[in-house]
Design an enzyme around this catalytic site. Structure first.
Site, PDB file in Angstrom:
ATOM      1  N   HIS A 214       0.774  -1.176  -0.033  1.00  0.00           N
ATOM      2  CA  HIS A 214      -0.036  -0.092  -0.091  1.00  0.00           C
ATOM      3  C   HIS A 214       0.800   1.105  -0.137  1.00  0.00           C
ATOM      4  CE1 HIS A 214      -3.745   2.384   1.229  1.00  0.00           C
ATOM      5  NE2 HIS A 214      -2.662   3.246   1.636  1.00  0.00           N
ATOM      6  N   GLU A 215       1.892   1.365   1.041  1.00  0.00           N
ATOM      7  CA  GLU A 215       2.559   2.483   1.161  1.00  0.00           C
ATOM      8  C   GLU A 215       3.651   2.636  -0.112  1.00  0.00           C
ATOM      9  OE1 GLU A 215       1.939   4.824   3.036  1.00  0.00           O
ATOM     10  OE2 GLU A 215       0.659   3.824   4.198  1.00  0.00           O
TER      11      GLU A 215
ATOM     12  N   HIS B 283       1.882   4.276  -3.166  1.00  0.00           N
ATOM     13  CA  HIS B 283       1.930   5.661  -3.240  1.00  0.00           C
ATOM     14  C   HIS B 283       3.382   5.999  -3.607  1.00  0.00           C
ATOM     15  CE1 HIS B 283      -2.033   6.020  -1.396  1.00  0.00           C
ATOM     16  NE2 HIS B 283      -1.356   5.523  -0.032  1.00  0.00           N
TER      17      HIS B 283
END
Length: 219
Positions: A22-23, A26
């Protein structure tokens, strides 16, 4: 104690993958649109140690899982990672590109949800052996944590991804006003969690998505 150890063993890998990808997503998308901040700080990586927040990634979800294992309840699994730093002013088109940077994290969780669903289907159809139940339990945990992270982060509350998406889509005056909520976003989220409102809002959405996955994969 055995139940607690088993619960941690089942959930550890799905949780680490969910927050790490997820991170990293980004940071990768931010770099694609012109901001190298995350890349320069080594945050576009699959090393979970770079993304772990001791409280949000370990302590809080660990306590929730431990209480659930000891009491037989489930509770609403909640946690967070260290946010990937993004300098939106360095994006080529800050307001427009913010949408894609923010959406990248939930999109990564969506892809992982389908991956874990495929593994759950594999566990269901594979011959019965010592690994079948463990794989099914881990896959079910992977589906759950990724659905929770995806739906939670899509809430339109800055600084959650949904809040960033809302800011990118709103006209400039409304976007500026909505962005000013950001310093209060996390306290609002904690209040919603402690009062049970968060679970009441997200529970039906997660249940619907789980049902949809069961129809798609036939389990």
């Amino acid at each position: 104690m055995e139940d607690l150890i088993s619960t941690v063993a089942i959930w550890a890998l799905p949780v680490l993958l969910a927050i790490t990808l997820h991170e990293a997503a980004h940071g990768y998308v931010a770099r694609h649109f012109g901001d190298p901040t995350a890349d320069m700080l080594g945050r576009i990586t699959l090393n979970p140690l770079k993304h772990i927040d001791p409280v949000g990634t370990v302590l809080v979800p660990g306590m929730i899982l431990a209480i659930g294992a000891l009491t037989g309840g489930t509770g609403f699994l909640f946690g967070w990672a260290k946010p990937v730093p993004v300098d939106f002013s360095r994006l080529r088109n800050p307001k427009k590109d913010m949408f894609w940077v923010a959406a990248a994290g939930p999109a990564a969780n969506l892809l992982m949800t389908f991956m874990w669903a495929a593994l759950l289907k594999l566990a269901i159809v594979m011959p019965d052996n010592g690994y079948r139940l463990a794989l099914a339990s881990m896959a079910d945990a992977g589906i759950t944590i990724n659905l929770i992270l995806m739906v939670l982060n899509l809430l339109p509350i800055p600084p959650l991804d949904g809040g960033r998406i809302a800011v990118s889509l709103l006209p400039m005056p409304q976007a500026a006003a909505w962005a000013r909520i950001e310093p209060y976003g996390f306290p609002i989220l904690i209040i919603l969690l402690m009062t049970g409102v968060l679970g009441q809002v997200l529970g039906p959405l997660i249940g619907f998505l789980s049902y949809f996955l069961s129809l798609v994969f036939g389990f």
